[in-house]
Design an enzyme around this catalytic site. Structure first.
Site, PDB file in Angstrom:
ATOM      1  N   LYS A   1       0.863  -1.187   0.000  1.00 55.83           N
ATOM      2  CA  LYS A   1       0.000   0.000   0.000  1.00 55.83           C
ATOM      3  C   LYS A   1       0.899   1.237   0.000  1.00 55.83           C
ATOM      4  O   LYS A   1       1.924   1.259   0.700  1.00 55.83           O
ATOM      5  CB  LYS A   1      -0.874  -0.026   1.257  1.00 55.83           C
TER       6      LYS A   1
ATOM      7  N   SER B   1      -9.787   1.575   3.093  1.00 61.22           N
ATOM      8  CA  SER B   1      -8.941   2.360   2.229  1.00 61.22           C
ATOM      9  C   SER B   1      -7.882   1.585   1.441  1.00 61.22           C
ATOM     10  O   SER B   1      -7.371   2.084   0.446  1.00 61.22           O
ATOM     11  CB  SER B   1      -8.248   3.429   3.069  1.00 61.22           C
TER      12      SER B   1
ATOM     13  N   SER C   1     -10.023  -0.905   7.182  1.00 57.77           N
ATOM     14  CA  SER C   1      -9.395  -0.706   5.862  1.00 57.77           C
ATOM     15  C   SER C   1      -8.641  -1.889   5.283  1.00 57.77           C
ATOM     16  O   SER C   1      -8.187  -1.829   4.141  1.00 57.77           O
ATOM     17  CB  SER C   1      -8.455   0.495   5.907  1.00 57.77           C
TER      18      SER C   1
END
Lengths: 482, 95
Positions: free
Chosen positions: A74, A149, A173
């Site tokens: 990420k 997210s 997330s």
């Protein structure tokens, strides 16, 4: 090769069925041919990946647990010499000057990064629509969101553009995108994995964790990333068990609690049915299923949307246009530089949360908002503590619905916030949680969440692994990406 | 909790954000709705409840006061918007 799990790839690499270079090359080609549909990567680093794969091949059996395995990170984890944007215009020009602890550990374990994945800006969102680099698509239906997210990391694994990836989880997330994308996602105990070099959103809630096809793959990843780090003062000094070895334990006799509050209105009937079927599988493996209560669970979202914005308003004050990141053109003075750099560099949802937080922390309002939220946090945590006196794990759906459509909720912050109803309390309490694929509802994946006591990740991974020995939901993949 | 346009201006000032006149109304509505939403917290009886800051109720760990970091000034400064002679440059503050 992309249908193999991390565990299978590790065995094949050890048996020299293929090299890491071949494996990494295969994924590079898949990203090149498929990611245009998904937008799951922000920065793709194929040359570096090949170079690192060659080194992994040289190390061979001397390498770590993930030696030669490709992964995706990420874009919230600082990677030395590589752009680390947090999907924000603010950090569009930011080349991280050091590695996050997690990145160092994955490198030491021999993993090969393919690149950095797309996400909601500064991890604030539940749909991966707020990225400066555009919306991420769900590989099961590209008109739908992958969740957020950590949506890019989840979509990439679901489409087999990487066998495993790293995400972060502040309110759901990792678990929510894992559920929306039909993969396995593990959020470890707060303090289990170092936050050093992980760009902060809400520091008392943020925790790094992993996505994989299987629970076993999440065990491999956790084995690599877990452990104390003196550079993160909230990192906890607890021994790291052998997660992989713990997978094969029998789950017979484990007690699983179903919180009655999580099976009420708002839950899709089809999802409830899949969860029931998954319970039946666990029961057939000898688990005891019983009802429990989390009476304060309904207050979790409200408390979260005070605590997280408050901490974010403080954390994001570092973006001032002075030392790194975006600076506006021709500032008329210092104040103008601060104001315009921040206003031009940050997106809508980020500004909204900073403002809510600034208000909640302002003179005269602290007790009514932040302090009250921290007290509710204690109540929620006590509910879980009471539950773990009776059960070994708490089971619920991960989300009340399957993946929603792009733009369906993006204009209504509150509706978006409500999609995290089952996951958010786990962050407030700081507990570990896993989302496992348990089937499909109208061709969209359904996820089941299991939560265990502090530092009991092995219980979650063990339950997940045993469940996945009996089912094949986790092995399904979207047709277009086969 | 309904916020006024003036409240939004004050909050923006605290947050060092520039909110344009045409955005004020939208922020006013959105922030008011969020604050209204979090008022659900008032349903809870939190009297005598200790606020929770860290899940493990840890104490702040201390370390020996020794230098453990290496100096990476040049590496840090090469990603800065403006530097000179090892210093960060900002617009002139004092005439």
């Amino acid at each position: 090769m992309h249908k193999l799990t991390v565990a299978q790839q590790a065995k094949a690499l050890a048996a020299k069925e293929f090299s890491s270079e071949e494996l990494v090359n295969h994924y590079i080609q898949r990203i090149e041919s498929h990611d245009e549909q998904l937008n799951s990567f922000v920065t793709f680093t194929p040359e570096q990946a090949i170079e690192n794969a060659k080194q992994a091949d040289v190390r061979g059996k001397q390498g770590g647990i993930l030696n030669g395995i490709p992964i995706a990170l990420k874009d919230i984890f600082c990677t030395d010499g590589v752009k680390t944007s947090c999907a924000s215009r603010m950090l569009d020009n930011f080349i991280a000057p050091y590695d996050a602890a997690v990145v160092t550990k994955l490198n030491q374990a021999g993993a090969v990064s393919l690149g950095k994945t797309n996400m909601d800006e500064f991890a604030m969102g539940s749909s991966s629509e707020s990225s400066f680099y555009g919306v991420v698509k769900n590989p099961w239906d590209t008109e739908r969101v992958p969740g957020g997210s950590s949506g890019g990391s989840a979509a990439a694994v679901a489409a087999r553009l990487a066998p495993a990836s790293m995400g972060t989880d502040t309110g759901g997330s990792i678990r929510q995108p894992a559920a929306f994308c039909g993969i396995t996602g593990l959020k470890p105990t707060y303090g289990r994995v170092s936050r050093y070099g992980m760009i902060a959103y809400a520091s008392s809630l943020d925790q790094g964790g992993s996505f994989g096809i299987t629970s076993e793959d999440c065990a491999y990843m956790l084995q690599a990333i877990a452990g104390h780090d003196a550079r993160d003062s909230t990192s906890v000094d607890q021994p790291v068990p052998d997660y992989v070895a713990g997978l094969n334990r029998s789950i017979k006799g484990l007690r699983i609690g179903l919180p009655e509050e999580f099976f009420q209105e708002g839950l899709d009937a089809g999802i409830a049915e899949k969860i029931q079927q998954a319970c039946d599988v666990l029961k057939s493996l000898g688990c005891e299923i019983k009802p429990i209560s989390l009476p304060n669970a309904k207050l979790a979202i409200a408390a979260y949307y005070v605590i997280a914005p408050a901490e974010c308003s403080s954390n994001l004050s570092r973006f001032d246009g002075v030392r790194y990141g975006y600076r506006c053109e021709n500032p008329k003075g210092l104040e103008d530089m601060y104001l315009r750099s921040r206003s031009e560099g940050l997106g809508e949802e980020v500004k909204r949360r900073i403002m809510v937080g600034a208000y909640a922390l302002s003179a005269g309002y602290y007790d009514a908002y932040y302090l009250k939220a921290q007290k509710i946090r204690r109540l929620i945590s006590e509910d879980y503590r009471a539950a773990f006196n009776q059960v070994d794990a708490v089971l619920s759906p991960t989300t009340p619905t399957t993946a929603f459509k792009v733009n369906e909720k993006s204009n209504d912050p509150i509706t978006m916030y409500l999609s995290d109803i089952y996951t958010i309390g786990v962050n407030l309490a700081g507990l570990p949680g896993i989302s496992l694929p348990v089937g499909f509802q109208q061709n969209l994946p359904v996820g089941m969440q299991l939560v265990s006591n502090y530092f009991e990740e092995q219980t979650l991974l063990n339950l997940g692994h045993q469940y996945q020995q009996q089912t094949d939901h986790h092995l399904q993949m979207p047709k277009e990406f086969e | 909790m309904a916020l006024s346009t003036e409240d939004i201006r004050d909050i923006a000032k605290l947050a060092k954000l520039q909110i344009n006149e045409d955005e004020l109304d939208r922020y006013k509505q959105e922030l008011s709705r969020i604050l209204e939403f979090v008022e659900q917290m008032n349903q809870a009886d939190v009297e005598n409840i200790e606020p929770m800051a860290h899940p493990q109720d840890m104490i702040q760990p201390l370390r020996v006061d020794e230098i453990t970091e290496t100096n990476l000034r040049e590496k840090f400064q090469c990603i800065a918007p403006a530097t000179q002679d090892g210093l960060y440059l900002v617009p002139k503050v004092i005439e």
